[in-house]
Design a protein around this motif. Structure first.
Motif, PDB file in Angstrom:
ATOM      1  N   VAL A   8     -72.928  78.270  11.874  1.00  0.00           N
ATOM      2  CA  VAL A   8     -71.600  77.702  11.681  1.00  0.00           C
ATOM      3  C   VAL A   8     -70.669  78.732  11.051  1.00  0.00           C
ATOM      4  O   VAL A   8     -71.032  79.401  10.083  1.00  0.00           O
ATOM      5  CB  VAL A   8     -71.670  76.446  10.793  1.00  0.00           C
ATOM      6  N   GLY A   9     -69.475  78.878  11.623  1.00  0.00           N
ATOM      7  CA  GLY A   9     -68.495  79.816  11.109  1.00  0.00           C
ATOM      8  C   GLY A   9     -68.550  81.191  11.733  1.00  0.00           C
ATOM      9  O   GLY A   9     -67.638  81.991  11.533  1.00  0.00           O
ATOM     10  N   ASP A  10     -69.590  81.473  12.490  1.00  0.00           N
ATOM     11  CA  ASP A  10     -69.723  82.775  13.146  1.00  0.00           C
ATOM     12  C   ASP A  10     -68.782  82.892  14.339  1.00  0.00           C
ATOM     13  O   ASP A  10     -68.148  81.924  14.754  1.00  0.00           O
ATOM     14  CB  ASP A  10     -71.159  82.989  13.610  1.00  0.00           C
ATOM     15  N   SER A  11     -68.715  84.094  14.890  1.00  0.00           N
ATOM     16  CA  SER A  11     -67.904  84.368  16.067  1.00  0.00           C
ATOM     17  C   SER A  11     -68.754  84.932  17.193  1.00  0.00           C
ATOM     18  O   SER A  11     -69.780  85.581  16.947  1.00  0.00           O
ATOM     19  CB  SER A  11     -66.793  85.366  15.734  1.00  0.00           C
ATOM     20  N   LEU A  12     -68.328  84.684  18.416  1.00  0.00           N
ATOM     21  CA  LEU A  12     -68.976  85.219  19.605  1.00  0.00           C
ATOM     22  C   LEU A  12     -67.908  85.580  20.622  1.00  0.00           C
ATOM     23  O   LEU A  12     -66.831  84.982  20.638  1.00  0.00           O
ATOM     24  CB  LEU A  12     -69.921  84.204  20.241  1.00  0.00           C
ATOM     25  N   ARG A  13     -68.224  86.530  21.475  1.00  0.00           N
ATOM     26  CA  ARG A  13     -67.335  86.897  22.561  1.00  0.00           C
ATOM     27  C   ARG A  13     -68.115  86.838  23.869  1.00  0.00           C
ATOM     28  O   ARG A  13     -69.048  87.608  24.077  1.00  0.00           O
ATOM     29  CB  ARG A  13     -66.761  88.298  22.361  1.00  0.00           C
ATOM     30  N   LEU A  14     -67.741  85.906  24.730  1.00  0.00           N
ATOM     31  CA  LEU A  14     -68.376  85.757  26.024  1.00  0.00           C
ATOM     32  C   LEU A  14     -67.627  86.571  27.073  1.00  0.00           C
ATOM     33  O   LEU A  14     -66.406  86.719  27.000  1.00  0.00           O
ATOM     34  CB  LEU A  14     -68.398  84.297  26.461  1.00  0.00           C
ATOM     35  N   SER A  15     -68.362  87.077  28.045  1.00  0.00           N
ATOM     36  CA  SER A  15     -67.765  87.846  29.127  1.00  0.00           C
ATOM     37  C   SER A  15     -68.108  87.217  30.468  1.00  0.00           C
ATOM     38  O   SER A  15     -69.160  86.592  30.623  1.00  0.00           O
ATOM     39  CB  SER A  15     -68.271  89.293  29.110  1.00  0.00           C
ATOM     40  N   CYS A  16     -67.221  87.402  31.425  1.00  0.00           N
ATOM     41  CA  CYS A  16     -67.441  86.950  32.793  1.00  0.00           C
ATOM     42  C   CYS A  16     -66.942  88.038  33.725  1.00  0.00           C
ATOM     43  O   CYS A  16     -65.789  88.462  33.617  1.00  0.00           O
ATOM     44  CB  CYS A  16     -66.695  85.646  33.062  1.00  0.00           C
ATOM     45  N   VAL A  17     -67.800  88.489  34.618  1.00  0.00           N
ATOM     46  CA  VAL A  17     -67.421  89.509  35.588  1.00  0.00           C
ATOM     47  C   VAL A  17     -67.795  89.053  36.985  1.00  0.00           C
ATOM     48  O   VAL A  17     -68.769  88.323  37.173  1.00  0.00           O
ATOM     49  CB  VAL A  17     -68.072  90.868  35.279  1.00  0.00           C
ATOM     50  N   ASP A  18     -67.020  89.484  37.958  1.00  0.00           N
ATOM     51  CA  ASP A  18     -67.270  89.167  39.360  1.00  0.00           C
ATOM     52  C   ASP A  18     -67.959  90.363  40.001  1.00  0.00           C
ATOM     53  O   ASP A  18     -67.340  91.406  40.200  1.00  0.00           O
ATOM     54  CB  ASP A  18     -65.959  88.851  40.058  1.00  0.00           C
ATOM     55  N   SER A  19     -69.230  90.199  40.322  1.00  0.00           N
ATOM     56  CA  SER A  19     -69.990  91.283  40.936  1.00  0.00           C
ATOM     57  C   SER A  19     -69.798  91.344  42.450  1.00  0.00           C
ATOM     58  O   SER A  19     -70.218  92.312  43.088  1.00  0.00           O
ATOM     59  CB  SER A  19     -71.478  91.140  40.613  1.00  0.00           C
ATOM     60  N   GLY A  20     -69.165  90.328  43.031  1.00  0.00           N
ATOM     61  CA  GLY A  20     -69.012  90.262  44.473  1.00  0.00           C
ATOM     62  C   GLY A  20     -67.672  90.714  45.006  1.00  0.00           C
ATOM     63  O   GLY A  20     -67.601  91.537  45.919  1.00  0.00           O
ATOM     64  N   ASP A  21     -66.586  90.187  44.425  1.00  0.00           N
ATOM     65  CA  ASP A  21     -65.233  90.499  44.889  1.00  0.00           C
ATOM     66  C   ASP A  21     -64.306  90.594  43.683  1.00  0.00           C
ATOM     67  O   ASP A  21     -63.397  89.779  43.519  1.00  0.00           O
ATOM     68  CB  ASP A  21     -64.753  89.420  45.859  1.00  0.00           C
ATOM     69  N   PRO A  22     -64.511  91.587  42.834  1.00  0.00           N
ATOM     70  CA  PRO A  22     -63.778  91.668  41.560  1.00  0.00           C
ATOM     71  C   PRO A  22     -62.272  91.856  41.677  1.00  0.00           C
ATOM     72  O   PRO A  22     -61.547  91.546  40.722  1.00  0.00           O
ATOM     73  CB  PRO A  22     -64.424  92.874  40.865  1.00  0.00           C
ATOM     74  N   ASP A  23     -61.792  92.346  42.807  1.00  0.00           N
ATOM     75  CA  ASP A  23     -60.364  92.602  42.982  1.00  0.00           C
ATOM     76  C   ASP A  23     -59.608  91.454  43.635  1.00  0.00           C
ATOM     77  O   ASP A  23     -58.430  91.603  43.966  1.00  0.00           O
ATOM     78  CB  ASP A  23     -60.153  93.873  43.800  1.00  0.00           C
ATOM     79  N   SER A  24     -60.236  90.320  43.815  1.00  0.00           N
ATOM     80  CA  SER A  24     -59.571  89.194  44.458  1.00  0.00           C
ATOM     81  C   SER A  24     -58.519  88.538  43.559  1.00  0.00           C
ATOM     82  O   SER A  24     -57.643  87.821  44.051  1.00  0.00           O
ATOM     83  CB  SER A  24     -60.587  88.149  44.919  1.00  0.00           C
ATOM     84  N   GLY A  25     -58.590  88.767  42.252  1.00  0.00           N
ATOM     85  CA  GLY A  25     -57.555  88.326  41.318  1.00  0.00           C
ATOM     86  C   GLY A  25     -57.302  86.832  41.290  1.00  0.00           C
ATOM     87  O   GLY A  25     -56.154  86.400  41.419  1.00  0.00           O
ATOM     88  N   LEU A  26     -58.336  86.044  41.097  1.00  0.00           N
ATOM     89  CA  LEU A  26     -58.208  84.593  41.091  1.00  0.00           C
ATOM     90  C   LEU A  26     -57.883  84.040  39.710  1.00  0.00           C
ATOM     91  O   LEU A  26     -58.135  84.686  38.692  1.00  0.00           O
ATOM     92  CB  LEU A  26     -59.502  83.957  41.588  1.00  0.00           C
ATOM     93  N   ALA A  27     -57.325  82.834  39.692  1.00  0.00           N
ATOM     94  CA  ALA A  27     -57.178  82.110  38.436  1.00  0.00           C
ATOM     95  C   ALA A  27     -58.579  81.794  37.926  1.00  0.00           C
ATOM     96  O   ALA A  27     -59.484  81.530  38.721  1.00  0.00           O
ATOM     97  CB  ALA A  27     -56.392  80.827  38.655  1.00  0.00           C
ATOM     98  N   MET A  28     -58.764  81.815  36.603  1.00  0.00           N
ATOM     99  CA  MET A  28     -60.100  81.644  36.058  1.00  0.00           C
ATOM    100  C   MET A  28     -60.104  80.689  34.870  1.00  0.00           C
ATOM    101  O   MET A  28     -59.051  80.343  34.328  1.00  0.00           O
ATOM    102  CB  MET A  28     -60.673  83.006  35.630  1.00  0.00           C
ATOM    103  N   GLY A  29     -61.300  80.285  34.474  1.00  0.00           N
ATOM    104  CA  GLY A  29     -61.413  79.386  33.347  1.00  0.00           C
ATOM    105  C   GLY A  29     -62.824  79.303  32.818  1.00  0.00           C
ATOM    106  O   GLY A  29     -63.782  79.763  33.453  1.00  0.00           O
ATOM    107  N   TRP A  30     -62.948  78.713  31.625  1.00  0.00           N
ATOM    108  CA  TRP A  30     -64.238  78.480  30.992  1.00  0.00           C
ATOM    109  C   TRP A  30     -64.475  76.987  30.841  1.00  0.00           C
ATOM    110  O   TRP A  30     -63.574  76.243  30.424  1.00  0.00           O
ATOM    111  CB  TRP A  30     -64.305  79.121  29.609  1.00  0.00           C
ATOM    112  N   PHE A  31     -65.683  76.553  31.176  1.00  0.00           N
ATOM    113  CA  PHE A  31     -66.134  75.192  30.961  1.00  0.00           C
ATOM    114  C   PHE A  31     -67.444  75.251  30.198  1.00  0.00           C
ATOM    115  O   PHE A  31     -68.090  76.295  30.139  1.00  0.00           O
ATOM    116  CB  PHE A  31     -66.338  74.463  32.290  1.00  0.00           C
ATOM    117  N   ARG A  32     -67.847  74.129  29.607  1.00  0.00           N
ATOM    118  CA  ARG A  32     -69.125  74.088  28.915  1.00  0.00           C
ATOM    119  C   ARG A  32     -69.810  72.756  29.162  1.00  0.00           C
ATOM    120  O   ARG A  32     -69.167  71.744  29.432  1.00  0.00           O
ATOM    121  CB  ARG A  32     -68.954  74.335  27.416  1.00  0.00           C
ATOM    122  N   GLN A  33     -71.128  72.769  29.052  1.00  0.00           N
ATOM    123  CA  GLN A  33     -71.904  71.570  29.316  1.00  0.00           C
ATOM    124  C   GLN A  33     -73.116  71.509  28.399  1.00  0.00           C
ATOM    125  O   GLN A  33     -73.929  72.424  28.367  1.00  0.00           O
ATOM    126  CB  GLN A  33     -72.350  71.538  30.772  1.00  0.00           C
TER     127      GLN A  33
END
Length: 124
Positions: A14-39
């Motif tokens: 509790v109280g800590d910080s994290l930095r998540l990353s997301c990269v596109d290994s297939g078509d990284p230059d497609s420039g799409l809108a993006m988002g984060w969800f959790r479950q």
């Protein structure tokens, strides 16, 4: 084809910080809108944060507003989620999504691509 890969999830306190990353290994230059969800186990996948194609427009779920920050590389499918002051309620598997629609999308149905997720566990 777009192939999203998340990383950065781990066990924190509790109280800590994290930095998540997301990269596109297939078509990284497609420039799409993006988002984060959790479950969490037994729960529906819920919206966390979204960002427009150029990175200038963002939207956050009320539960993370003021604590999380979403960012990206403009016109590239590369994105981060800076999570500060983590709480036990933030424990979930976090998924990166991308949409072929313009905008900042808060609904699952507007996303066309998903990563496999990365687990974030916040211990109290």
């Amino acid at each position: 084809q777009v192939q999203l890969v998340e990383s950065g999830g781990e066990l924190v306190h509790v109280g800590d910080s994290l930095r998540l990353s997301c990269v596109d290994s297939g078509d990284p230059d497609s420039g799409l809108a993006m988002g984060w969800f959790r479950q969490a186990p037994g729960q529906e996948r819920e919206f966390v944060a979204a960002i427009s194609r150029n990175g200038r427009n963002t939207v956050y779920a009320d539960s993370v507003k003021g604590r999380f920050t979403i960012s990206r590389v403009s016109a590239k499918n590369t994105m981060w989620l800076q999570m500060n002051n983590l709480k036990p309620e933030d424990t979930a598997r976090y998924y990166c999504g991308a949409s072929r629609y313009s905008g900042q999308h808060t609904l699952k149905r507007n996303y066309h691509y998903w990563g496999q997720g990365t687990q974030v566990t916040v211990s109290s």
